[in-house]
Design a protein around this motif. Sequence first.
Motif, short mmCIF file in Angstrom:
data_model
loop_
_atom_site.label_atom_id
_atom_site.label_comp_id
_atom_site.label_asym_id
_atom_site.label_seq_id
_atom_site.Cartn_x
_atom_site.Cartn_y
_atom_site.Cartn_z
N ASN A 1 12.05 70.45 31.68
CA ASN A 1 13.44 70.68 32.08
C ASN A 1 14.18 71.47 31.01
OD1 ASN A 1 13.09 69.33 34.48
ND2 ASN A 1 13.87 67.39 33.71
N ASP A 2 13.88 71.18 29.76
CA ASP A 2 14.51 71.90 28.66
C ASP A 2 14.12 73.38 28.69
OD1 ASP A 2 16.11 71.75 26.11
OD2 ASP A 2 14.22 72.50 25.30
N ASP A 3 12.85 73.67 28.96
CA ASP A 3 12.40 75.06 29.11
C ASP A 3 13.23 75.78 30.16
OD1 ASP A 3 10.36 75.00 27.21
OD2 ASP A 3 8.82 74.42 28.67
N LEU A 4 13.35 75.15 31.33
CA LEU A 4 14.02 75.80 32.45
C LEU A 4 15.49 76.04 32.17
CD1 LEU A 4 12.34 73.89 35.41
CD2 LEU A 4 11.74 76.12 34.47
N GLN A 5 16.13 75.11 31.49
CA GLN A 5 17.53 75.30 31.14
C GLN A 5 17.70 76.48 30.19
OE1 GLN A 5 18.81 71.55 29.55
NE2 GLN A 5 18.96 70.56 31.56
N LYS A 6 16.82 76.56 29.21
CA LYS A 6 16.91 77.66 28.24
C LYS A 6 16.56 79.00 28.89
CE LYS A 6 16.14 75.13 23.93
NZ LYS A 6 16.40 73.79 24.42
N MET A 7 15.57 79.01 29.77
CA MET A 7 15.20 80.24 30.46
C MET A 7 16.35 80.74 31.34
SD MET A 7 11.34 79.05 31.42
CE MET A 7 10.90 80.42 32.48
N GLN A 8 17.05 79.80 32.01
CA GLN A 8 18.18 80.19 32.84
C GLN A 8 19.31 80.76 31.99
OE1 GLN A 8 18.13 79.79 36.40
NE2 GLN A 8 19.78 81.24 36.12
N LEU A 9 19.56 80.15 30.84
CA LEU A 9 20.59 80.66 29.94
C LEU A 9 20.25 82.06 29.46
CD1 LEU A 9 23.17 80.11 28.19
CD2 LEU A 9 21.60 79.28 26.41
N LEU A 10 18.99 82.26 29.06
CA LEU A 10 18.57 83.57 28.58
C LEU A 10 18.62 84.63 29.67
CD1 LEU A 10 15.45 82.44 26.50
CD2 LEU A 10 17.67 83.16 25.58
N ALA A 11 18.31 84.24 30.90
CA ALA A 11 18.23 85.21 31.99
C ALA A 11 19.59 85.62 32.53
CB ALA A 11 17.37 84.64 33.12
N SER A 12 20.56 84.71 32.49
CA SER A 12 21.83 85.00 33.17
C SER A 12 23.07 84.70 32.34
CB SER A 12 21.91 84.22 34.48
OG SER A 12 21.83 82.82 34.24
N GLY A 13 22.90 84.17 31.14
CA GLY A 13 24.07 83.84 30.32
C GLY A 13 24.86 85.08 29.93
N ARG A 14 26.18 84.95 29.93
CA ARG A 14 27.06 86.07 29.57
C ARG A 14 27.06 86.24 28.05
NH1 ARG A 14 32.63 86.84 28.47
NH2 ARG A 14 32.94 84.58 28.48
N VAL A 15 26.90 87.48 27.59
CA VAL A 15 26.90 87.77 26.16
C VAL A 15 28.33 87.68 25.64
CG1 VAL A 15 26.42 89.51 24.40
CG2 VAL A 15 24.87 89.24 26.35
N VAL A 16 28.55 86.79 24.67
CA VAL A 16 29.90 86.59 24.13
C VAL A 16 30.02 86.98 22.67
CG1 VAL A 16 30.47 84.78 25.80
CG2 VAL A 16 29.37 84.15 23.64
N SER A 17 28.90 87.24 22.00
CA SER A 17 28.95 87.67 20.61
C SER A 17 27.63 88.33 20.25
CB SER A 17 29.21 86.47 19.67
OG SER A 17 28.12 85.54 19.73
N LYS A 18 27.63 89.08 19.19
CA LYS A 18 26.40 89.71 18.71
C LYS A 18 26.40 89.74 17.19
CE LYS A 18 27.67 94.64 18.51
NZ LYS A 18 29.10 94.54 18.78
N THR A 19 25.21 89.65 16.61
CA THR A 19 25.04 89.66 15.16
C THR A 19 23.76 90.39 14.83
OG1 THR A 19 26.07 87.47 15.06
CG2 THR A 19 24.96 88.25 13.08
N ARG A 20 23.82 91.28 13.85
CA ARG A 20 22.61 91.94 13.38
C ARG A 20 21.77 90.96 12.57
NH1 ARG A 20 21.05 96.73 15.74
NH2 ARG A 20 22.91 97.98 16.18
N VAL A 21 20.45 91.10 12.69
CA VAL A 21 19.53 90.26 11.93
C VAL A 21 19.07 91.05 10.71
CG1 VAL A 21 17.35 88.99 11.98
CG2 VAL A 21 18.79 89.09 14.03
N PRO A 22 19.32 90.55 9.51
CA PRO A 22 18.94 91.28 8.30
C PRO A 22 17.46 91.66 8.30
CG PRO A 22 20.30 89.39 7.74
CD PRO A 22 19.97 89.26 9.20
#
Length: 417
Positions: A103-124
């Motif tokens: 269930n945790d996998d599916l929740q995270k996959m749904q967030l990654l697939a359709s979640g609205r982007v609200v911030s961004k950060t460069r990775v050093p």
Amino acid sequence: QAQRPWRRTGLKPPVPAALGVLLALALLALARLPPSLDCSPHLPPASSPPGPRWEAATPLSGGQARSERSPMPPARLWQDQPPGRGRRRRQGVVGDAPLWFSNDDLQKMQLLASGRVVSKTRVPAHGQVLRVGLQAMGDAEGDASPASPEGDCREGRCGLIKRPGDLYEVLAFHLDRVLGLNRSLPAVARRFTSHLLPYSYTDGSLRPIIWWVPDLQHLEDANNDQNSCALGWLQYQEMLQPHGLTLVARDAPCSSIPRGEWSRLALFDFLLQVHDRLDRYCCGFQPDPSEPCVEEMLHEKCRNPAELVLVHILVRRSAPSRLVFIDNAGRPQHPEEKLNFRLLQGIDSFPAAAVATLRSGRLQSLLLESLRVDQELWESQGGAEGLRPLLRTIDRRARILLQYIQEHNLTVFGDSP
């Protein structure tokens, strides 16, 4: 009824009246005829307008993705499918998912697939990678607090957007779950449209996005922050020896990681031919001159094993005895005659469930069932037909691994979560 009086008297109706009756009957008949096909409002036109064209993503196998495919809704992670063998219904999510997803996998996959982007950060030190904060589609904008990149990530609402060429990481995640290893991070393929992202991220190309672990443990050394513990090749081989961990000091690097974890890692890396963790120097095969290990003059160090170190050996602070597999983009085109068996060196047993799946002969069909969940990836690769060459390669490597296990009389062990 108007004609009955004339029938009763036996008289013939007047000619003008007869003509009027015939005309009325003709008009009534014409009114009851069905409308022509050309103007019927209930039938579709002879040719429907073409659906939207789908831009072919970078094929996982390195070949050409099919250009003629039925359009699929881009926002959906999985289709409605009738429950079948090995599937279960998860309440709150449209469609069914294979049993190997938690269930945790599916929740995270749904967030990654359709979640609205609200911030961004460069990775050093990772110029082509962005960390983004995500807001679930069901959350109203007014209900969310102002976007805080660090706060989003601490709450597990962040993802790492990688290069289009790293789509293989999505397949690696599905392989991990099909085999029951459960050590890699949820990953999906996605096209981004957010105005917060640079144009190169919103040009329609398909990219992998991997869940960001909020408590991944890193070394404080800025030059070695891609590890949770510093481990050399010779130390690693010593740890793999029978009772090796009892001979290693408890405060030695990586001493909290049991031998079974290294067995899972070796099996996973061999099937995908991931060299960066256990053999970043390409000591287990003859690399081409264009290989990074040659260009960076790492391969020359193979002559001195004491200089060799492992990289991307990571654990979570909440689970220090459990490896986390990251950067799993592997080598789908690595030739069979150059398979890196050094990845298996020192391993004397493998997880029983994973080996049973490899022996079942169903690895390809299970992977297809799993990959179908990610409709963006599925469509970009041409569905089952487009994915089969790549899955055949993995299946062939699995058969070679099984032969290796048999020839070396290696054993299997019971699995832990």
